[in-house]
Design an enzyme around this catalytic site. Structure first.
Site, short mmCIF file in Angstrom:
data_model
loop_
_atom_site.label_atom_id
_atom_site.label_comp_id
_atom_site.label_asym_id
_atom_site.label_seq_id
_atom_site.Cartn_x
_atom_site.Cartn_y
_atom_site.Cartn_z
CD GLN A 255 -2.89 -0.96 -0.08
OE1 GLN A 255 -3.47 0.09 -0.34
NE2 GLN A 255 -3.00 -2.03 -0.87
CD GLU A 323 -8.01 4.76 2.24
OE1 GLU A 323 -8.66 4.74 1.18
OE2 GLU A 323 -6.81 5.10 2.29
CG HIS A 324 -7.03 0.58 3.32
ND1 HIS A 324 -6.28 1.57 2.72
CD2 HIS A 324 -8.04 0.30 2.47
CE1 HIS A 324 -6.81 1.87 1.55
NE2 HIS A 324 -7.88 1.12 1.37
CG HIS A 417 -43.90 28.83 11.89
ND1 HIS A 417 -43.32 29.93 11.33
CD2 HIS A 417 -43.11 27.77 11.54
CE1 HIS A 417 -42.24 29.58 10.67
NE2 HIS A 417 -42.08 28.26 10.78
#
Length: 444
Positions: A255, A323-324, A417
Site C-alpha cells: 500500500q 482508512e484501511h 407558523h
C-alpha cells in the site's frame, strides 16, 4: 503505554501548507466558470498535452478502446465488476422505503431516491486506476442513478501517443457509464460540476484523485455533493506474535507504493514480530519494482507502534482511525466487535487491502485523515437521498397535531407558523381561535 519502535513524520510536519494548491484550484475553477469549453481545452493542452476534437468519447471511440484490451483483461474486469455489483445490490436491499401511522390518521414516510446525475472521476496519472470505474460508475448505476458521467485523464501509450486509456474506458463502459470523457485533474472536476456548452453539469462528484482533485471537490462542495474529502492512502496492520512477518511487511509496502506520502503503520504487542517485520521490509525494498515510491513512503510516514496488550492496540487503532485496517491476531473478531474508527476492515491473513482495492466487492473509496470517526466510505446508499413525506387523513388528526403546533409556535414567537395551525383548527376542528393567539390547552 504504547511506544514507537519506528516513528514517521509528526502531525505538524504532515500538515504542510496547501495555500498554493488552494489558489491554483480557485483560479482554475473561476476560469472554467467564465470560459467553459475553451478553458477545458486550454487546461487539457497545458497539463496533459491533449487536444482532441471532442473530449466526450463516441461509441466508435469506446469500441476502439475495447479492441486494445485483451480478452483475458476483460474477463478479469468482468469478474471484479460482478463482485462489486453483487455486494452493492445486497446493500441496496437494506434500504427500505417506509410509511407508518404514528397517530390515528397521521402518516409519515420516507423514500430513497437516486441522485439524478453523478460525475465519476477515475485517476490515471501514476497508475491507471481501472478499479475506480467499478467502485463509482457501477455502484451509481446499481443505486439507480439515471445519468452517470465518467472522466479519466489521457495517458501516453507505448507509441508515444496521448490518448484515452483503453482499460479505463472499457471498465467505465462495462460498468454502465452514460457519458465518457477524456479529461483529467481540475478541469475534469470543474467541467462536470460547473458544466459547459458541451458538458451538462452533474449533481454529485465522486472518485479519488491527487491533491488538486481533492481541493477542487472541497471548493465545489455545496454546489454539488461529493463522496469524501480524500487524502493519501492509509494502511494499518494490527498483529500479534501469531502473525507472519513477511505477510505483514508485504501488505505494508504493497500500500505504501500508492504514493510517497501514504502512511503505513504496524501496531503490535510483540517486539519480536516488529523486529522481524523491519527486517522483511528492508529485504523487500531491495526487490520491489515500485520501491522508489514505497521506500520514501515508509521512511517518511511508516511507523511501528509497540503496545503492551490487545486493549492498548485497540486504543491506538481507534486514535489513528486509518482508512484501511488489517487485523492478523489470535482473535481477529475481538477487534471487529470493538472497533469503531476505520474506513474498511480486513480480518485475517487470508484477505488483504489489495483484495478490497481491486476484486473482493467492497468499495475502495474510503475515509482518510481520521474521517472514519464520523463517516463510512462510498457505497450504494451515498448515491441515494432519503426524502420524507407526510399526510393526515382525518380532521381529528389535523386538529390534534394543530393544537400542539399552535402553542409551540407561539412559544417561539412564530405567529405565522401558529396561524398555519390555527386556520386548520378553524376549518377542520371548528375551533374559534382569535388571530395570532395560541390554541388553548384542554383542561385535564
Amino acid at each position: 503505554m504504547a511506544q514507537f519502535l519506528k516513528k514517521g513524520k509528526s502531525e505538524e510536519e504532515k500538515s504542510h501548507s496547501h495555500e498554493k494548491i488552494r489558489h491554483t484550484v480557485e483560479n482554475t475553477l473561476d476560469d472554467i466558470k467564465i470560459r467553459g469549453d475553451d478553458a477545458l481545452r486550454d487546461l487539457s493542452q497545458k497539463f496533459d498535452q491533449y487536444n482532441p476534437t471532442s473530449f466526450r468519447l463516441s461509441s466508435h471511440d469506446i469500441k476502439q478502446a475495447r479492441e486494445h484490451v485483451s480478452d483475458e483483461d476483460i474477463h478479469d474486469i468482468s469478474f471484479a465488476q460482478e463482485q462489486v455489483r453483487n455486494f452493492a445490490e445486497h446493500q441496496k436491499n437494506t434500504l427500505k422505503d417506509i410509511e407508518v401511522e404514528t397517530l390515528p390518521g397521521v402518516f409519515l414516510g420516507h423514500k430513497h431516491i437516486p441522485v439524478n446525475a453523478v460525475g465519476c472521476y477515475v485517476p490515471g496519472g501514476k497508475y491507471p486506476m481501472v478499479a475506480s470505474a467499478h467502485m463509482s460508475v457501477l455502484t451509481a448505476k446499481v443505486a439507480g442513478v439515471p445519468r452517470v458521467v465518467a472522466s479519466a485523464p489521457p495517458f501516453k501509450n507505448q507509441d508515444g501517443i496521448i490518448a484515452p486509456h483503453p482499460a479505463i474506458v472499457t471498465a467505465m463502459n462495462m460498468a454502465g457509464a452514460d457519458e465518457i470523457y477524456c479529461l483529467g485533474g481540475i478541469q475534469a472536476i470543474g467541467g462536470m460540476a460547473l458544466g459547459t456548452k458541451t458538458l451538462k453539469p452533474v449533481d454529485m462528484i465522486v472518485g479519488p484523485g491527487n491533491a488538486f482533485v481533492a481541493e477542487a471537490k472541497r471548493q465545489l462542495f455545496g454546489k454539488v455533493g461529493i463522496d469524501l474529502f480524500a487524502g493519501p492512502t492509509e494502511t494499518l496492520i494490527i498483529a500479534d506474535s501469531s502473525a507472519d512477518p513477511e505477510i505483514c511487511a508485504t501488505d505494508l509496502l504493497g500500500q505504501a507504493e500508492h504514493g510517497p506520502t501514504s502512511p503505513a503503520t504496524l501496531i503490535t504487542d510483540s517486539e519480536q514480530l516488529a523486529q522481524n517485520v523491519l527486517a522483511e521490509i528492508s529485504r523487500i525494498l531491495d526487490i520491489l519494482p515500485t520501491a522508489d515510491i514505497a521506500r520514501i513512503s515508509w521512511k517518511e510516514y511508516g511507523e511501528i507502534i509497540l503496545c503492551s496488550s490487545r486493549e492498548e492496540m485497540l486504543q491506538e487503532s481507534e486514535r489513528i482511525a486509518f482508512e484501511h485496517v488489517q487485523v492478523m491476531t489470535n482473535d481477529d473478531f475481538w477487534f471487529l466487535e470493538r472497533m469503531t474508527n476505520y474506513g474498511a476492515l480486513f480480518l485475517g491473513a487470508r484477505t488483504n487491502v489489495a483484495y478490497g482495492d481491486k476484486t473482493i466487492g467492497t468499495n475502495h473509496t474510503l475515509p482518510t485523515q481520521k474521517a472514519g470517526r464520523y463517516t463510512g466510505g462510498l457505497w450504494v446508499g451515498k448515491f441515494m437521498k432519503t426524502h420524507t413525506y407526510q399526510y393526515i387523513s382525518s380532521d381529528e388528526a389535523s386538529t390534534l397535531v394543530g393544537e400542539y403546533c399552535s402553542r409551540l409556535s407561539m412559544l417561539e414567537g412564530f405567529v405565522g407558523h401558529a396561524e398555519q395551525a390555527n386556520i386548520r383548527l378553524r376549518r377542520f376542528g371548528n375551533k374559534n381561535i382569535p388571530y395570532g393567539t395560541p390554541a388553548p390547552r384542554k383542561k385535564s
